[in-house]
Scaffold this motif. Structure first.
Motif, PDB file in Angstrom:
ATOM      1  N   GLN A   3     -36.168  26.883 -10.522  1.00 59.02           N
ATOM      2  CA  GLN A   3     -35.301  28.020 -10.781  1.00 59.02           C
ATOM      3  C   GLN A   3     -34.493  28.233  -9.512  1.00 59.02           C
ATOM      4  O   GLN A   3     -35.055  28.313  -8.420  1.00 59.02           O
ATOM      5  CB  GLN A   3     -36.135  29.213 -11.192  1.00 59.02           C
ATOM      6  N   VAL A   4     -33.172  28.295  -9.655  1.00 56.24           N
ATOM      7  CA  VAL A   4     -32.284  28.118  -8.506  1.00 56.24           C
ATOM      8  C   VAL A   4     -31.211  29.192  -8.447  1.00 56.24           C
ATOM      9  O   VAL A   4     -30.794  29.727  -9.478  1.00 56.24           O
ATOM     10  CB  VAL A   4     -31.597  26.737  -8.565  1.00 56.24           C
ATOM     11  N   ARG A   5     -30.787  29.500  -7.242  1.00 61.02           N
ATOM     12  CA  ARG A   5     -29.532  30.240  -7.096  1.00 61.02           C
ATOM     13  C   ARG A   5     -28.409  29.236  -7.307  1.00 61.02           C
ATOM     14  O   ARG A   5     -28.254  28.286  -6.548  1.00 61.02           O
ATOM     15  CB  ARG A   5     -29.437  30.868  -5.714  1.00 61.02           C
ATOM     16  N   ARG A   6     -27.602  29.464  -8.320  1.00 68.38           N
ATOM     17  CA  ARG A   6     -26.621  28.469  -8.696  1.00 68.38           C
ATOM     18  C   ARG A   6     -25.559  28.252  -7.621  1.00 68.38           C
ATOM     19  O   ARG A   6     -25.042  27.122  -7.484  1.00 68.38           O
ATOM     20  CB  ARG A   6     -25.968  28.857 -10.019  1.00 68.38           C
ATOM     21  N   ALA A   7     -25.192  29.273  -6.879  1.00 74.21           N
ATOM     22  CA  ALA A   7     -24.189  29.073  -5.821  1.00 74.21           C
ATOM     23  C   ALA A   7     -24.661  27.995  -4.854  1.00 74.21           C
ATOM     24  O   ALA A   7     -23.900  27.088  -4.496  1.00 74.21           O
ATOM     25  CB  ALA A   7     -23.925  30.377  -5.093  1.00 74.21           C
ATOM     26  N   LEU A   8     -25.922  28.068  -4.456  1.00 72.56           N
ATOM     27  CA  LEU A   8     -26.474  27.091  -3.524  1.00 72.56           C
ATOM     28  C   LEU A   8     -26.738  25.758  -4.210  1.00 72.56           C
ATOM     29  O   LEU A   8     -26.440  24.692  -3.662  1.00 72.56           O
ATOM     30  CB  LEU A   8     -27.762  27.643  -2.918  1.00 72.56           C
ATOM     31  N   PHE A   9     -27.283  25.801  -5.414  1.00 75.51           N
ATOM     32  CA  PHE A   9     -27.585  24.583  -6.168  1.00 75.51           C
ATOM     33  C   PHE A   9     -26.324  23.756  -6.405  1.00 75.51           C
ATOM     34  O   PHE A   9     -26.289  22.545  -6.140  1.00 75.51           O
ATOM     35  CB  PHE A   9     -28.223  24.969  -7.501  1.00 75.51           C
ATOM     36  N   PRO A  48     -19.707  27.875  -1.442  1.00 75.28           N
ATOM     37  CA  PRO A  48     -20.463  28.346  -2.603  1.00 75.28           C
ATOM     38  C   PRO A  48     -19.740  29.478  -3.322  1.00 75.28           C
ATOM     39  O   PRO A  48     -19.025  30.271  -2.696  1.00 75.28           O
ATOM     40  CB  PRO A  48     -21.778  28.833  -1.993  1.00 75.28           C
ATOM     41  N   ARG A  49     -19.943  29.547  -4.622  1.00 77.38           N
ATOM     42  CA  ARG A  49     -19.396  30.632  -5.423  1.00 77.38           C
ATOM     43  C   ARG A  49     -20.450  31.002  -6.476  1.00 77.38           C
ATOM     44  O   ARG A  49     -21.218  30.176  -6.943  1.00 77.38           O
ATOM     45  CB  ARG A  49     -18.072  30.237  -6.083  1.00 77.38           C
ATOM     46  N   PHE A  50     -20.458  32.278  -6.858  1.00 80.57           N
ATOM     47  CA  PHE A  50     -21.481  32.741  -7.788  1.00 80.57           C
ATOM     48  C   PHE A  50     -21.222  32.208  -9.195  1.00 80.57           C
ATOM     49  O   PHE A  50     -20.090  32.158  -9.672  1.00 80.57           O
ATOM     50  CB  PHE A  50     -21.534  34.267  -7.842  1.00 80.57           C
ATOM     51  N   VAL A  51     -22.305  31.816  -9.867  1.00 82.04           N
ATOM     52  CA  VAL A  51     -22.255  31.507 -11.295  1.00 82.04           C
ATOM     53  C   VAL A  51     -23.645  31.777 -11.842  1.00 82.04           C
ATOM     54  O   VAL A  51     -24.647  31.646 -11.144  1.00 82.04           O
ATOM     55  CB  VAL A  51     -21.803  30.049 -11.548  1.00 82.04           C
TER      56      VAL A  51
END
Length: 412
Positions: free
Chosen positions: A102-108, A39-42
């Motif tokens: 509504q999601v944490r994009r790193a995980l999504f 995962p990486r942040f976005v």
């Protein structure tokens, strides 16, 4: 490794994952090249209901629905001073899903690309594209791994889903200035501790600043007592370090100051900023490639349209490319660029109207018509391609007429 594929996809974000899965399901050999490791942040954490249609077709929906940290979402709420209003996405003009997450994009993003890999898509993390040659019978990509190895990959066609990386626009000099003014966003995640009943966790909250109507804030709740919060405005108004600017503008907004009274801002998640994110290109396609999502054009985060446009572009491109690779005629202008821009231009009208306040006036006007509310709700839910909706089909004219009808709204 094999370096011969039907389709190469640059980028493993939502548009790349959806396009790769759809084409894999159609029987094509697909390779996704992703420079980073997941995962990486976005940023871009609030999905729109139209996304659910593409997630389901790609075979991702069950995995997304199973993640407990994703927050159920059924609408969008707006506040300005003492005003508060909302749109229920289940009460809309267009057919299709009315709820999303509504999601944490790193995980999504990791869930999506992992599901694509399970379906048979080859995914290569840490592999960046450094050059593109589309002059021959196949496209040739030069690839460099994060270990320093290089190789060439051949594909019958390339889809650039590299998002803000904008790989092919940079390599092929396709970038052009956006017609939207440059803005900056400061943001973070907080432990929100919200118990105030005024805050509906099932909706994104968009807050207009009481003094500066071109400055707004997002509050996106997740399913674990945390929120993403950010402020967006022009560089002159939002100059300074991200923590100071974000806290200042948030606490100047009456509803935010009230609902966030118990929030814990200091945590392991850093304060961040991004600027100059609006972008455009000279062309969305050529003989051997097409651009998807943010790799082609990004408008503004105000209505969370980025992931929706990305997935819609992936669906359009996958369907058309499958027809082309099977020997059919493919008109990329008429069957990809023009249909895609229908929705992009619709969103652009309402983004522009938000900042010049015509759309804000319509949103905050009291006693909105129920029929008009349902049409606007459809657009805010992502159905910006539904030309049966008058506010899509003639978006600029309809917004002008609506703004004239409701008149200039005042802060109360």
């Amino acid at each position: 490794m094999n370096h011969q594929f039907d389709i190469a996809v640059i980028g493993a974000g939502p548009s790349g994952s959806v396009a790769a899965a759809l084409l894999n399901k159609k029987g094509f050999k697909v390779c996704v090249l992703e420079k980073q490791h997941f995962p990486r942040f976005v940023i871009g954490e609030s999905l729109l209901p139209h996304c659910m249609e593409m997630l389901e077709e790609a075979g991702f929906l069950a995995a997304v629905e199973a993640e407990p940290s994703f927050q159920f979402k059924n609408g969008a709420a707006f506040t300005w001073g003492s005003r508060y209003t909302y749109f229920d996405f289940t009460d809309k003009f267009s057919d299709g899903p009315g709820t999303t997450f509504q999601v944490r994009r790193a995980l999504f993003d990791k869930i999506l690309i992992d599901e694509a890999a399970k379906q048979g898509v080859e995914v290569r993390f840490g592999h960046g594209v450094t050059a593109f040659d589309g002059s021959g019978e196949e496209a040739v990509l030069s690839v460099e791994t994060d270990g320093g190895e290089t190789y060439r990959l051949n594909a019958r066609f390339v889809l650039d889903a590299s998002g803000y990386g904008r790989v092919l626009p940079r390599l092929l000099d396709l970038e052009t200035p956006s017609d939207l003014p440059p803005r900056i966003a400061h943001f973070t995640h907080i432990e929100d501790n919200i118990t105030n009943p005024k805050f509906d966790r099932n909706k994104i909250l968009i807050t207009t600043h009481p003094q500066h109507r071109d400055v707004w804030l997002w509050t996106i709740p997740f399913g674990d007592n945390r929120c993403s919060i950010g402020v967006v405005g022009t560089l002159d108004k939002l100059a300074g370090d991200s923590e100071t600017v974000l806290k200042k503008f948030a606490l100047e907004c009456p509803m935010l100051a009230e609902v966030l009274e118990n929030a814990v801002w200091e945590n392991e998640f850093p304060f961040r900023s991004i600027q100059g994110y609006s972008a455009n290109v000279k062309s969305l396609y050529d003989k051997r490639f097409a651009l998807l999502g943010n790799a082609s054009e990004f408008l503004d985060p105000v209505f969370s349209s980025g992931v929706t446009i990305a997935m819609h572009s992936a669906k359009l491109a996958a369907d058309l490319l499958a027809k082309q690779l099977r020997g059919g005629e493919a008109d990329w202008q008429r069957e990809f660029a023009e249909p895609l821009m229908q929705g992009v231009d619709t969103f652009r009208t309402y983004v522009t109207g938000w900042y010049d306040t015509r759309f804000q006036d319509a949103i905050y006007a009291p006693d909105r018509s129920a029929d008009i509310s349902r049409m606007i709700s459809s657009i805010l839910a992502g159905y910006a391609w539904d030309t049966a909706n008058p506010f899509v089909e003639k978006h600029a004219r309809r917004l002008d007429a609506l703004a004239a009808m409701v008149g200039r709204q005042a802060l109360v």
